[in-house]
Design an enzyme around this catalytic site. Structure first.
Site, PDB file in Angstrom:
ATOM      1  N   GLU A 360      23.078  22.984  26.098  1.00 11.29           N
ATOM      2  CA  GLU A 360      21.995  22.511  25.240  1.00 11.29           C
ATOM      3  C   GLU A 360      21.209  23.605  24.514  1.00 11.29           C
ATOM      4  O   GLU A 360      19.989  23.697  24.664  1.00 11.29           O
ATOM      5  CB  GLU A 360      21.030  21.646  26.058  1.00 11.29           C
ATOM      6  CG  GLU A 360      21.658  20.350  26.526  1.00 11.29           C
ATOM      7  CD  GLU A 360      20.665  19.400  27.188  1.00 11.29           C
ATOM      8  OE1 GLU A 360      19.532  19.830  27.519  1.00 11.29           O
ATOM      9  OE2 GLU A 360      21.016  18.225  27.383  1.00 11.29           O
ATOM     10  N   GLU A 464      26.786  14.576  29.681  1.00 12.14           N
ATOM     11  CA  GLU A 464      25.609  14.032  30.345  1.00 12.14           C
ATOM     12  C   GLU A 464      25.324  12.643  29.777  1.00 12.14           C
ATOM     13  O   GLU A 464      25.304  12.456  28.564  1.00 12.14           O
ATOM     14  CB  GLU A 464      24.382  14.928  30.150  1.00 12.14           C
ATOM     15  CG  GLU A 464      24.471  16.277  30.839  1.00 12.14           C
ATOM     16  CD  GLU A 464      23.180  17.089  30.700  1.00 12.14           C
ATOM     17  OE1 GLU A 464      22.125  16.479  30.361  1.00 12.14           O
ATOM     18  OE2 GLU A 464      23.227  18.318  30.901  1.00 12.14           O
TER      19      GLU A 464
END
Length: 550
Positions: A360, A464
């Protein structure tokens, strides 16, 4: 002749089925299936929201604060956000009056207000040095500094040392005194300056050395804050050895999970003695995880979740104060060294499936022209040790299109793009109903996955996702339908998916809780092991039959 031809067609069809099944599989997984995974979040990289009780014993943590003089009734302000003078002139606090206070055990942000005038807001990051000693960092990254008794405080220091370290005394309410290590107290003068020349010891009445400190945010609860808050020995005793055990791998195996994604921090490469305040032991824990995984035929993705300097300013990247410093060349070089360490150590391990180069990165602070060269270098490093291990690159979070990584030509073989799908963290999802959320999965997520699967580029990984949303009145059936829709759509991802996360104090984020309480039904998701076994048996019987009659 017709019979012979029909038999050859039959054999050809079975062969095509086998080829098709292999084309839809991930190399290295048992039974030629795709990833059906779970993240081991909150273990080797701490996220306080996953288990808040970890931080219950820390006093005076790192915070974002504003400080106001009780006599001037104005806020302490770093002019221009830092780099120049500090004044006590603002009536209303803004980012210039908000500071990160770095506790060395924790971090908090204050506004300082003087009792004489309105002080400018000073965003202060409070960097904790000890339970009572702190350093004040401005929104632009400079530190408040004072070189001795009688000085005028400025916000000009680029890095903290003794002149940038202050002691904070607090009474039972929000009032504070700030003094130098020599014992001299700061005061807000009638000239709206912050100086170190208050005569004697101030009381808690309205005087020039007394300030009100408001905590604007205390949101970072990561590895840095945990280790810095407890100290090395106490932090070492907590959490790591009990949060994830071999029994968890047994649970995952029994419920059809074939992969775990394991977040790690950059300090793992320095184990057993990483730089302060980080604590050792994560390397031994990762070694154990791969051994446990091997015992249960589970594969591992090692995910660099926290890079030096922080790639997104969040607690799960071990940010000290919410800033993103990773794009600096020195930090990138250090990160590549960490990838080299991980690849060299685990490339030949039978449980390794792949290495994720960075989790991320922020689209707002990590430019694509910096990220892509890093990904390309990371790919080459992994390939130096393994020709087959998957190299996983994560989409930037924020305003970024995943196609930007498909067009980047990062690598040629076993390259995967990781997307994180949450019906959360955006105002777009706030007022969605149960039906709205499910329709969004089918219409938006499914369309994007189909487009990416059809693109001539990397495999697609939903690294995720979670069975949680903004619906506050969802029933068990609503959750089952929402989770089922996600599983149906994400099963189509060419690499597979991984749930976030195995354990969590928030029950709908907790994979174990979802499974045990029947809120998430893995159900009849494609079981490629059984399918491939049937195909193989069919081909064997076909070959034996044809061999007998032809």
């Amino acid at each position: 002749m017709d019979i012979v031809f029909s038999k050859w067609v039959f054999a050809f069809s079975l062969s095509c089925c086998l080829i098709f099944s292999i084309a839809l599989s991930v190399e290295g997984l048992h039974g030629n299936s795709k990833v059906r995974g779970v993240n081991l979040g909150g273990w080797l990289v701490i996220e306080g929201w996953i288990k808040p009780s970890l931080f219950d014993g820390i006093r005076n943590g790192d915070m974002l604060v504003q400080i106001k003089s009780v006599t001037l009734e104005k806020y302490v302000c770093a002019e221009s956000g830092g780099g120049t003078d500090v004044s006590v002139t603002r009536d209303v606090a803004s980012s210039w009056e908000t500071f990160s206070v770095r506790c060395l055990p924790n971090l908090f942000l204050f506004n300082l207000v003087s009792a004489y005038d309105d002080l400018h807001f000073l965003f202060i990051q409070l960097w904790r040095v000890s339970e009572s000693e702190f350093q004040f960092r401005t929104s632009q990254g400079q530190f408040l500094t004072c070189d001795g008794e009688g000085c005028v405080v400025s916000a000009t220091a680029k890095s903290p040392s003794t002149p940038e370290t202050f002691e904070i005394e607090r009474n039972n309410d929000s009032r504070v005194h700030i003094k130098l290590k020599s014992g001299t107290y700061l005061q807000a003068t009638l000239g709206n300056q912050l100086t170190s020349d208050y005569p004697g010891m101030p009381g808690w009445d309205d005087n020039a050395a007394t300030f009100e400190m408001a905590i604007v945010a205390n949101n970072l609860h990561g590895d840095y804050q945990l280790a810095n808050g407890y100290g090395h020995e106490r932090a070492k005793e907590r959490h790591r050895n009990t949060f994830i055990t071999i029994e968890d791998f047994n649970f995952l195996y029994r419920h059809g999970i074939n992969t775990v994604r394991i977040p790690v921090g950059w300090w793992i490469a320095f184990d057993p003695d990483p730089p302060a305040p980080f604590i050792g032991g994560s390397l031994e824990a990762l070694d154990n995880a791969l051994s446990w995984a091997e015992a249960y035929n589970i594969k591992c993705i090692i995910d660099l979740h926290a890079a030096p300097g922080s790639q997104n300013g969040m607690e799960h990247s071990a940010s000290r104060d919410g800033t993103t410093d990773w794009p600096a060349s020195d930090y990138i070089s250090q990160t590549l060294d960490v990838i080299d360490f991980l690849a060299s150590r685990y490339a030949k391990h039978p449980a390794l499936l792949g290495i994720e180069l960075l989790n991320e990165p922020s689209a707002a602070t990590v430019p694509l022209d910096i990220l892509v060269p890093y990904y390309k270098q990371g790919y080459q490093i992994v390939r130096k040790y393994s020709p087959t291990a998957y190299v996983i690159v994560c989409q930037r979070i924020g305003n970024a299109d995943p196609l930007e990584l498909y067009q980047a030509n990062i690598g040629l073989h076993n390259i995967v793009v990781d997307l994180h799908y949450y019906n959360l963290f955006d105002t777009f999802f706030v007022n969605m109903s149960t039906v709205d959320n499910i329709l969004f999965i089918y219409k938006s997520r499914e369309a994007q996955l189909q487009a990416l699967n059809n693109a001539n580029g990397p495999l697609v990984f939903i690294g995720e996702w979670v069975n949680e949303w903004n619906v506050t009145s969802g029933t068990q059936k609503d959750y089952q339908d929402f989770g089922g829709a996600q599983l149906e759509v994400y099963n189509a991802a060419s690499f597979g998916w991984a749930y976030w996360t195995l354990k969590n104090d928030r029950k709908h984020w907790d994979f174990e809780w979802n499974i045990r309480n029947n809120y998430l039904q893995l159900g009849n998701s494609p079981n490629m092991q059984i399918f491939n076994s049937l195909v193989l048996l069919g081909i064997i019987f076909a070959w034996l039959y044809l061999h007998h009659i032809l």
